[in-house]
Design an enzyme around this catalytic site. Structure first.
Site, PDB file in Angstrom:
ATOM      1  N   SER A 150       0.836  -1.204   0.000  1.00 24.06           N
ATOM      2  CA  SER A 150       0.000   0.000   0.000  1.00 24.06           C
ATOM      3  C   SER A 150       0.876   1.260   0.000  1.00 24.06           C
ATOM      4  O   SER A 150       1.687   1.438  -0.914  1.00 24.06           O
ATOM      5  CB  SER A 150      -0.962  -0.056   1.188  1.00 24.06           C
ATOM      6  N   ASP A 227      -9.867  -5.398  -3.987  1.00 22.62           N
ATOM      7  CA  ASP A 227      -9.244  -4.428  -3.088  1.00 22.62           C
ATOM      8  C   ASP A 227     -10.184  -3.237  -2.890  1.00 22.62           C
ATOM      9  O   ASP A 227     -10.594  -2.587  -3.858  1.00 22.62           O
ATOM     10  CB  ASP A 227      -7.910  -3.971  -3.708  1.00 22.62           C
ATOM     11  N   HIS A 259      -7.390  -5.891   0.220  1.00 20.84           N
ATOM     12  CA  HIS A 259      -6.192  -5.084   0.494  1.00 20.84           C
ATOM     13  C   HIS A 259      -5.404  -5.581   1.716  1.00 20.84           C
ATOM     14  O   HIS A 259      -4.363  -5.037   2.046  1.00 20.84           O
ATOM     15  CB  HIS A 259      -6.630  -3.639   0.739  1.00 20.84           C
TER      16      HIS A 259
END
Lengths: 281, 281
Positions: A150, A227, A259
């Site tokens: 991320s 996600d 995610h």
């Protein structure tokens, strides 16, 4: 202030440690985690992968949640895991929101007040921490990889594209690919750079590709199709940027994955293998 | 109250879920975690291992920290992870200390006030949760295993020794082996049973062995030699009890390892393999 070992745990025949030191870049004490495989404990110089975690993460997050250590141990690779920001800097409002300030350093060197003095994570993860860990342990500075998740995936891509001599291998899970186009990035860059757009493109993987930055290796990226932040991550922009730039990437889209680190742990073995190959581990 | 899925994550081709339901045993809503391998999602009945974590743990702890899921997926085994106590019961002082009340149910059915109405984790993990999960998912009630860490290791041993028909396989990491002889156990048993020692021996693995309880399988136990709680765990008492009782156990002592999940993750693959063999997975 010398380094202080806060915790030490035997793990897969090696050692997990959490260490506090005074950071010159950050101007405050910083804590990082490290996994040293058996070979490093015996004095053999080993390759190392740096692990950058995402918003709200700490030096523990990637090490605890990614299930990477067994594979690092298998390949005789060390792992280094920094925190995601400086802590306790005294900057007003530092802890108020999850996406700016503590836990949200975005791996950039801030130039605007009140952040500029302490929020220098680009220098910390790119220079100070590699140098420090290589002075403390038997880590091979010529065989360094970097991976992130991320916001940390963005950090890994920025480091690899701007400083390809520092990192032989790079990979990412669900990275923020085009931060200057989305709210997270705009908010952070606006605060950390005080509205000066000249800095933005240095901290944006897609913009870096457009401006000529390259990494000599193939960049491995895993992305889940479910996600919840897909619209903010913009893997499509990075893929297009890489195609136009002729940057070699392997972008894998995984049906149904989200995610979380439940996703990361599912594919971590492939990432460690990718780095092991590039680092000749 | 019907069951409510709080979260659902794709993981290793299967699904990790956190589910809340009204617990009849506990008299309050309870949350558990589950991993369903691909085979179970396709309607095949799969074996299941229940995971009991230690003091301060929750339904997330074992699933996040033990790195068990990849091996469960490899063997096509489901995992079920309960919380370590009821929560929000309204009992005064419930959240005051780490070793009694919330996070510290000790997997027993309390008989003394104020705990007796809600603190019934023995019934919850031994009866209600297996029945519930087997009604919700494709889990084979004839192929159930149980593993635990620390207080959860004690819970797993108690369940296996007192109710061997419920569990085909059992293992533990650094279990509390002889709780009635140490401060943790004495404090908890005194509170939960109001000083009635008749209940104590039913909740003490070493005492259960002495009183004739057995499990037909070999009990696998891993213990670190540098465990900071070694004096409270008393693996020596369990080993002696097993020898005298002719209970088959495999107690492995690991040089340098401590009480943490860094230790657990190092040896989890052996445990899942142990269960897979006994459960014919």
């Amino acid at each position: 202030m010398s380094t202080e070992i806060l915790a030490r745990h035997e793990c897969f025949g090696g050692s997990v440690r959490f260490i506090r030191h005074h950071s010159e870049s950050l101007g405050v004490p910083a804590t990082f985690g490290v996994f040293l495989p058996e070979q490093a404990l015996k004095g053999e110089k080993v390759p190392v992968i740096h692990l950058l975690s995402g918003l709200t993460g700490t030096q523990e997050t990637f090490l605890i949640k990614a299930n990477a250590i067994r594979f690092a141990a298998d390949h005789g690779i060390a792992l280094v895991a920094p925190d995601t920001s400086p802590r306790h800097t005294g900057i007003k409002g530092e802890d108020d929101v999850y996406d700016l300030g503590s836990g949200a350093g975005f791996y950039v060197d801030a130039t605007a007040e009140p952040w500029a003095k302490h929020y220098r994570m680009e220098s910390y993860v790119g220079e100070e921490l590699p140098a420090l860990t290589e002075s403390l342990f038997h880590l091979d500075a010529e065989r360094r990889g970097i991976v992130g998740h991320s916001m940390g995936g963005m950090g890994a891509l920025i480091q690899a594209l701007r400083f390809p001599h520092r990192w032989k291998t790079v990979s990412a899970f669900a990275p923020i690919c085009f931060p200057s186009s989305i709210a997270w990035g705009q908010k952070a860059f606006d605060a950390y750079f005080g509205g000066d757009p000249a800095h933005w493109m240095k901290c944006d993987p897609t913009m870096l590709l457009r401006s000529g930055c390259r990494h000599p290796s193939t960049i491995l990226i895993d992305q889940g199709t479910q996600d919840q932040y897909l619209a903010d991550l913009r893997p499509d922009a990075l893929e297009e940027g890489a195609r136009e730039a002729k940057q070699s990437i392997e972008m894998r889209h995984h049906q149904g994955y989200d995610h979380s680190y439940w996703f990361v742990q599912t594919f971590i073995a492939d990432h460690i293998r990718h780095h092991a190959k590039g680092l000749r581990a």
